[in-house]
Design a protein around this motif. Structure first.
Motif, PDB file in Angstrom:
ATOM      1  N   ASN A  42      99.748  55.623  41.363  1.00 19.10           N
ATOM      2  CA  ASN A  42      99.585  54.607  40.329  1.00 19.10           C
ATOM      3  C   ASN A  42     100.941  54.098  39.878  1.00 19.10           C
ATOM      4  O   ASN A  42     101.855  54.869  39.613  1.00 19.10           O
ATOM      5  CB  ASN A  42      98.811  55.183  39.139  1.00 19.10           C
ATOM      6  CG  ASN A  42      98.554  54.123  38.088  1.00 19.10           C
ATOM      7  OD1 ASN A  42      99.334  53.962  37.157  1.00 19.10           O
ATOM      8  ND2 ASN A  42      97.487  53.387  38.265  1.00 19.10           N
ATOM      9  N   GLY A  44     101.092  51.673  37.312  1.00 12.31           N
ATOM     10  CA  GLY A  44     100.834  51.004  36.041  1.00 12.31           C
ATOM     11  C   GLY A  44      99.449  50.381  36.086  1.00 12.31           C
ATOM     12  O   GLY A  44      98.763  50.433  37.112  1.00 12.31           O
ATOM     13  N   PRO A  45      99.029  49.767  34.993  1.00 14.15           N
ATOM     14  CA  PRO A  45      97.680  49.182  34.958  1.00 14.15           C
ATOM     15  C   PRO A  45      97.467  48.168  36.082  1.00 14.15           C
ATOM     16  O   PRO A  45      98.227  47.220  36.242  1.00 14.15           O
ATOM     17  CB  PRO A  45      97.631  48.479  33.594  1.00 14.15           C
ATOM     18  CG  PRO A  45      98.674  49.163  32.772  1.00 14.15           C
ATOM     19  CD  PRO A  45      99.749  49.581  33.740  1.00 14.15           C
ATOM     20  N   ALA A  73     101.982  42.224  37.566  1.00 14.48           N
ATOM     21  CA  ALA A  73     103.122  43.101  37.277  1.00 14.48           C
ATOM     22  C   ALA A  73     104.057  42.318  36.357  1.00 14.48           C
ATOM     23  O   ALA A  73     104.173  41.097  36.475  1.00 14.48           O
ATOM     24  CB  ALA A  73     103.849  43.476  38.564  1.00 14.48           C
TER      25      ALA A  73
END
Length: 144
Positions: A42, A44-45, A73
């Motif tokens: 992962n 980040g979201p 991003a």
């Protein structure tokens, strides 16, 4: 003119031999992986990475980037240049502030190192992007 050719010939032969030996060494090791068998990290979201080859902590490498549909991003840069090819979805790569390039599957982008840019996934389908970077992986967010 002949003396230049005579000096270049050994260098050319050395280059050809090194490429031949490198390809011969690579040909002995066959690697195939299904996308379902990749190990995802992962980032980040809505952002995941899967290493394909190399060592992204030390040197040149290849990876698949997955950006979830509708995610982006933050503006960022990388120390090293990279090449990217869209595999799935519509990857929108932004050079600078307002130069958006919508990249359908099969499209290519080159990003110079140390230049701020953005990445997002437009449309209903997650984006998969093949990245080949010429140095260790990093993600540098500019100071505001």
């Amino acid at each position: 003119m002949r003396s230049i050719s005579m000096r270049i010939a050994p260098l050319f032969m050395a280059l050809v031999m090194s490429l031949f030996l490198a390809s011969a060494a690579t040909a002995e090791r066959h690697v195939s992986r299904s996308i379902d068998d990749l190990t995802w990290v992962n980032g980040g979201p809505g952002l995941d990475f899967a290493l394909l080859w190399g060592d992204w902590t030390k040197s040149e490498y290849g990876m698949i980037v997955r950006i979830k549909a509708g995610h982006a991003a933050p503006e960022h840069s990388h120390t090293s240049d990279y090449h990217g090819v869209t595999i799935q979805g519509t990857w929108v790569h932004t050079y600078g502030k307002n130069d958006d390039r919508a990249l359908a599957p099969g499209s290519y982008a080159f990003q110079s190192g140390k230049e701020n840019h953005g990445d997002r996934c437009a449309g209903p389908q997650d984006c998969l992007i093949l990245i080949h970077q010429h140095g260790p992986r990093d993600f540098v967010v500019p100071r505001t």
